[in-house]
Design an enzyme around this catalytic site. Structure first.
Site, PDB file in Angstrom:
ATOM      1  N   CYS A 103      26.871  35.310  30.090  1.00  0.00           N
ATOM      2  CA  CYS A 103      26.915  34.080  29.296  1.00  0.00           C
ATOM      3  C   CYS A 103      26.281  32.977  30.126  1.00  0.00           C
ATOM      4  O   CYS A 103      26.837  32.562  31.149  1.00  0.00           O
ATOM      5  CB  CYS A 103      28.344  33.688  28.917  1.00  0.00           C
ATOM      6  SG  CYS A 103      28.394  32.097  28.020  1.00  0.00           S
ATOM      7  N   MET A 313      22.656  30.004  22.833  1.00  0.00           N
ATOM      8  CA  MET A 313      23.262  30.675  23.969  1.00  0.00           C
ATOM      9  C   MET A 313      22.410  30.377  25.209  1.00  0.00           C
ATOM     10  O   MET A 313      21.178  30.357  25.129  1.00  0.00           O
ATOM     11  CB  MET A 313      23.316  32.183  23.743  1.00  0.00           C
ATOM     12  CG  MET A 313      24.016  32.594  22.446  1.00  0.00           C
ATOM     13  SD  MET A 313      22.967  32.490  20.981  1.00  0.00           S
ATOM     14  CE  MET A 313      22.062  34.019  21.144  1.00  0.00           C
TER      15      MET A 313
END
Length: 389
Positions: A103, A313
């Site tokens: 992430c 993201m």
């Protein structure tokens, strides 16, 4: 039946446009200190999954891909690093934790948590200035460098840096993703900058499939019936459209060599991502902010865990930056083509500027690093309670 609850030290943090529950490895129950079912079950219960209602009412998750995240930090296993960073993307409605990727948004929070969690040597933390945190991303075996602002010997969280997709300003954290090609193989696993991706029932689509930041499949928006200006409500409420994207993702994953057959895609929800690009046009972001055509170099929309992401993201932003730096990719062409080491792209919540350094070595493209600015903040710290079973 009565099951007592165990208390586990944890910190709830926002990083970029995501948030998650952060743990130190040594604070987890012994059975969860190693990979396996005990760890996965613990994190599922912390987040509140699987939840057939898709609300995460009985857990710390936020029922979106951006808020169903967990992080485990540990002492570094690599020389010249400060901390190991392991990321778990928790499925919302299935009993599944995906460990296949990173992430990027939470990477900014990892740097800050590494300092407050005691992983960074005190002699490397200035009284005032910037602390460089060397992070080993254990999922993809890559180095991330986070530049954390320090005031009076502590992490500075507040400031005037604004990030579209985040409500309040905060302190700016610069994050460098070193050698960002994904650890699973070549940057372009098919050897091509653009492929013809055959998807039964949908057709043959041009696609740039890249391993950088996170494996990502880029499509042209017009080829799949979109404009590139879409917001979440334009896509996430249509099951047929979401199924179409999942089919594309599955066949793209096979072509990229990430899975052997499309049936395996169900157990690999976090990667690859699917994104679509378009040339700049004006649009109104989800906040009501007007994004003018000349504010951006291109438009990008990306899906995460089966839904259109509310912003972008961080790992997909790395893929965007890297692909934009390589002439001939769909991302580069949407931005106008040619040589470029940075782009500003429009996403559903606004805009983001990202940069990358890429070069052709022995007829193969490689990327030295990708760079972006993020922010992070501790939302809550203490102990999370989990029922023992």
């Amino acid at each position: 039946m009565h099951h007592p609850q165990t208390r586990i030290p944890a910190t709830y943090m926002r990083g970029g446009t995501s948030k998650g529950v952060f743990f130190r490895l040594q604070d987890l129950p012994e059975a969860a200190q190693k990979p396996g079912k005990a760890r996965d079950n613990l994190l599922l219960r912390v987040i509140g999954s699987p939840d057939p209602y898709q609300k995460h009412t009985d857990g710390m998750g936020g029922a979106t891909s951006s808020t169903s995240k967990t992080v485990i930090l540990a002492a570094p296993t690599q020389p010249d690093h400060d901390v190991d960073y392991l990321f778990g993307q928790v499925s919302i409605d299935k009993p599944f934790v995906d460990w296949s990727g990173n992430c990027g948004n939470l990477s900014a929070a990892v740097g800050a948590f590494a300092i407050s969690g005691g992983f960074v040597s005190p002699d490397r933390i200035p009284d005032n200035g910037t602390c460089t945190v060397r992070i080993w991303q254990a999922n993809i075996q890559k180095t991330i460098i986070a530049h954390i602002p320090i005031t009076n010997g502590e992490v500075q969280e507040t400031g005037d840096f604004e990030l579209d997709g985040v409500t309040f300003p905060a302190a700016e954290i610069k994050v460098e993703f070193m050698d960002p090609a994904d650890g699973e193989g070549a940057m372009f696993p098919t050897g091509n900058l653009v492929d013809d991706l055959e998807v039964p029932g949908i057709g043959t689509l041009q696609a740039t499939m890249i391993n950088a930041g996170i494996p990502t499949i880029f499509l042209n928006a017009t080829a799949i019936g979109f404009k590139g200006t879409e917001l979440q409500e334009d896509i996430n409420g249509d099951p047929d459209v979401l199924a179409k994207f999942e089919t594309i993702r599955a066949y793209g994953a096979v072509k990229m060599g990430l899975i052997d057959n499309i049936e395996q895609a169900a157990n690999r929800q976090h990667t690859p991502k699917v994104a679509f690009v378009a040339e700049p046009v004006s649009y109104t972001a989800s906040s009501g902010k007007r994004i003018a055509e000349n504010d951006v170099d291109l438009l990008v929309r990306a899906l995460s865990m089966g839904k259109l992401h509310h912003a972008m993201m961080g790992t997909a932003a790395v893929a965007i930056a890297t692909a934009a730096a390589i002439p001939g990719t769909l991302v580069n062409l949407a931005a106008g083509g040619g040589d470029r080491n940075e782009v500003t792209f429009g996403h559903p919540s606004g805009t983001l500027k990202v940069g990358a350094e890429a070069e052709l070595v022995n007829r193969q493209w490689t990327a030295k690093k990708a760079i972006m600015s993020r922010s992070a903040r501790v939302l809550m710290e203490g102990k999370v309670r989990v029922p023992l079973e």
